[in-house]
Design a protein around this motif. Structure first.
Motif, PDB file in Angstrom:
ATOM      1  N   HIS A  61     -11.331 -37.772   6.564  1.00 28.80           N
ATOM      2  CA  HIS A  61     -11.833 -39.051   7.072  1.00 28.80           C
ATOM      3  C   HIS A  61     -12.305 -38.914   8.513  1.00 28.80           C
ATOM      4  O   HIS A  61     -11.506 -39.012   9.446  1.00 28.80           O
ATOM      5  CB  HIS A  61     -10.714 -40.083   6.967  1.00 28.80           C
ATOM      6  CG  HIS A  61     -11.151 -41.507   7.158  1.00 28.80           C
ATOM      7  ND1 HIS A  61     -10.520 -42.551   6.543  1.00 28.80           N
ATOM      8  CD2 HIS A  61     -12.150 -42.055   7.895  1.00 28.80           C
ATOM      9  CE1 HIS A  61     -11.106 -43.689   6.892  1.00 28.80           C
ATOM     10  NE2 HIS A  61     -12.100 -43.411   7.728  1.00 28.80           N
ATOM     11  N   HIS A  63     -15.784 -39.770  11.366  1.00 25.77           N
ATOM     12  CA  HIS A  63     -17.083 -40.410  11.644  1.00 25.77           C
ATOM     13  C   HIS A  63     -17.685 -39.716  12.850  1.00 25.77           C
ATOM     14  O   HIS A  63     -17.525 -40.159  13.981  1.00 25.77           O
ATOM     15  CB  HIS A  63     -16.912 -41.890  11.963  1.00 25.77           C
ATOM     16  CG  HIS A  63     -16.265 -42.681  10.866  1.00 25.77           C
ATOM     17  ND1 HIS A  63     -16.964 -43.187   9.801  1.00 25.77           N
ATOM     18  CD2 HIS A  63     -14.979 -43.052  10.667  1.00 25.77           C
ATOM     19  CE1 HIS A  63     -16.139 -43.839   8.989  1.00 25.77           C
ATOM     20  NE2 HIS A  63     -14.920 -43.773   9.497  1.00 25.77           N
ATOM     21  N   LYS A 152     -17.424 -44.729  -0.814  1.00 29.21           N
ATOM     22  CA  LYS A 152     -16.549 -45.525   0.050  1.00 29.21           C
ATOM     23  C   LYS A 152     -16.939 -46.992  -0.022  1.00 29.21           C
ATOM     24  O   LYS A 152     -18.119 -47.331  -0.090  1.00 29.21           O
ATOM     25  CB  LYS A 152     -16.712 -45.010   1.489  1.00 29.21           C
ATOM     26  CG  LYS A 152     -16.072 -45.857   2.589  1.00 29.21           C
ATOM     27  CD  LYS A 152     -14.552 -45.648   2.669  1.00 29.21           C
ATOM     28  CE  LYS A 152     -13.960 -46.371   3.872  1.00 29.21           C
ATOM     29  NZ  LYS A 152     -14.166 -45.746   5.146  1.00 29.21           N
ATOM     30  N   ASP A 318      -9.591 -40.471  10.745  1.00 28.81           N
ATOM     31  CA  ASP A 318     -10.583 -41.516  11.013  1.00 28.81           C
ATOM     32  C   ASP A 318     -11.244 -41.253  12.380  1.00 28.81           C
ATOM     33  O   ASP A 318     -11.566 -42.195  13.109  1.00 28.81           O
ATOM     34  CB  ASP A 318      -9.947 -42.910  10.979  1.00 28.81           C
ATOM     35  CG  ASP A 318     -10.956 -44.007  10.659  1.00 28.81           C
ATOM     36  OD1 ASP A 318     -12.159 -43.717  10.590  1.00 28.81           O
ATOM     37  OD2 ASP A 318     -10.520 -45.161  10.486  1.00 28.81           O
TER      38      ASP A 318
HETATM   39 ZN   LIG Z   1     -13.168 -44.733   8.876  1.00 28.97          ZN
END
Ligand SMILES: [Zn+2]
Length: 483
Positions: A61, A63, A152, A318
């Motif tokens: 996960h 970005h 997602k 994340d």
């Molecule tokens: Zn995320």
């Protein structure tokens, strides 16, 4: 003669067993594992010095280079993956996030271009943020021609990328048909929207309101809804960043009833509590704004128990690096603070220190939750997630006694503030090998721009065939009316 590398004098730790062995790699692949292997002429030798040798970490996960309100996050695919390599993570799964009405294929091509600078291997989950016939078709193209096997869905972020039930049901059903795994960011977007508005209207605008606008029940409702939708459709489901006990309970209930549900937990949610939002320095409080938020401390025990019991499967970060100036967009209103924290660099060390040193995880279980499960769930195994002959030569030499204090000052990531700032950890990567090459050695980062390869992930077959048969049996059309 192909480039070769041998790691000598270590203990190979896989998810299933540990064994004293050398590891010989050639042309980016593991060629031999065994005691006292001979190094071929010209072979680079890495002396493990009795340390552990584990499969490179997989962060499910991240970005990197995320476009955001006319700017992008601080870590691009190069600096972000380089930060990962310095921390023992050799593969990432990042997210393609199309704007509503943007064709999925167009967004996928954009992200593919940006990711070419990656220093480590990468794959993509593609977000389904809207629905029409073209989305249905593009999902097929992505799975069949482009190596995407997971989609997602953001159940939060109303008026932006939120997927409502119509999108969820259509997309889950299409994913099942294709042999792809649906994943969800589970928070009830309507509740978040209304709670944010209510707090701001009361003049409560600081970052300490962030967790108040997204209490555990907001997440638990969406987790349970996604699981129930998946139950009716007959598809498996993967819940990203499970942050609290109530959401975990929804997963445990479903798993106990035989449903195929996977859970991911972040290194941050395992170790950081919500007191950070009450930090007197606005900058530090805002730096911790991400969703779901950090929770009251007792949730950490539940999440660790979930990992130990096998109800949570992967650990991720994340990773989404915003700098102080970007966070300052929410200076007058916490709801406008860009959501995201970094972490890829420290995930392995934090999970080891808090998990293995505390006795919650064995070293083999550590490998399972930082690498092997991710590879198996997202269909990269045994290419990734294992030290085995024929697997990619992605390895980390781990010194269980090495210590450091984590700080932004020495981090590779370009994030403004490290949420693990000041944390003392014991157990660190000393050498990271990616695709058979040393990418990090004793503090020396040798990440190569563009060295990362795109990971094509085939669709799932046997498990899905069985699930599809089951779904067909339970479909309303299969019910015979009794007269
Ligand atoms: Zn995320």
């Amino acid at each position: 003669m192909p480039a070769s590398l041998i790691i000598k004098g270590g203990t190979v730790v896989n998810a299933d067993a540990s064994v004293r062995a050398d590891v010989l790699c050639e042309s980016g692949t593991i060629r031999a594992i065994g005691p006292d292997l001979a190094a071929p002429a010209g072979c680079e030798v890495v002396d493990a010095g009795g340390a552990l040798v584990m499969p490179g970490g997989i962060d499910t996960h991240t970005h990197m280079e995320l476009p955001f309100m006319g700017t992008v996050t601080m870590d691009d695919f190069f600096t972000g993956t380089a930060a990962g390599l310095s921390g023992g993570t050799t593969s990432i799964l990042d997210f393609v996030i199309p704007n509503p009405k943007q064709p999925l294929m167009e967004a996928f091509q954009n992200w593919s271009g940006w990711a070419e600078k990656s220093a480590a291997d990468y794959g993509f989950h593609v977000a389904v943020t809207w629905w029409d016939e073209s989305v249905h078709e593009d999902m097929g193209l992505l799975v069949n021609d482009h190596g995407v096997n997971s989609f997602k869905h953001f159940m939060a972020y109303k008026n932006a990328i939120m997927a409502d039930d119509e999108v969820l049901v259509n997309s889950f059903a299409r994913a099942l048909e294709l042999g792809a795994l649906p994943t969800v960011h589970a928070e009830n977007g309507e509740l978040v929207f209304q709670l944010q508005n209510k707090l701001v209207a009361m003049g409560l605008t600081g970052p300490e309101q962030h967790p108040a606008s997204r209490p555990p029940a907001v997440e638990a409702e969406a987790t349970n809804r996604a699981i129930r939708l998946a139950e009716v459709i007959g598809c498996p489901i993967y819940i990203v960043h499970v942050s609290n006990a109530e959401s975990l309970q929804a997963i445990m209930r479903a798993r106990g009833a035989g449903q195929r549900v996977f859970g991911e937990v972040l290194a941050g949610h395992l170790t950081i509590d919500d007191s950070v939002y009450r930090h007197p320095d606005w900058r530090i409080a805002a730096a911790h704004v991400m969703s779901p938020p950090f929770r009251e401390r007792h949730h950490q025990d539940a999440l660790w128990a979930g990992l130990q019991a096998g109800h949570l499967h992967t650990t991720a970060t994340d990773h989404c690096a915003f700098c102080d100036e970007q966070k300052a967009m929410g200076a007058d209103n916490f709801a406008k603070i860009p959501n995201g924290c970094a972490g890829i660099e420290d995930r392995m060390a934090v999970v080891w220190d808090a998990g293995v040193n505390s006795g919650r995880l064995t070293p083999n279980e550590f490998v399972r939750v930082t690498s092997t499960n991710a590879a198996q769930i997202f269909n990269l195994y045994p290419r990734k997630g294992a030290i085995a002959v024929g697997s990619d030569a992605d390895l980390v030499v781990w010194d269980a006694s090495a210590r450091k204090t984590i700080t932004t000052a020495t981090s590779v990531s370009k994030v403004g503030y490290n949420v693990f700032e000041g944390r003392k950890v014991q157990g660190l990567p000393v050498v990271t090998v990616a695709a058979g090459k040393v990418a990090f050695s004793h503090g020396d980062l040798r990440a190569v721009r563009g060295a990362g390869r795109y990971l094509k992930r085939p669709p799932f077959s046997p498990m899905f065939d069985a699930l599809k048969r089951q779904a067909a049996l339970h479909a309303p059309s299969a019910v015979t009316r009794v007269r």
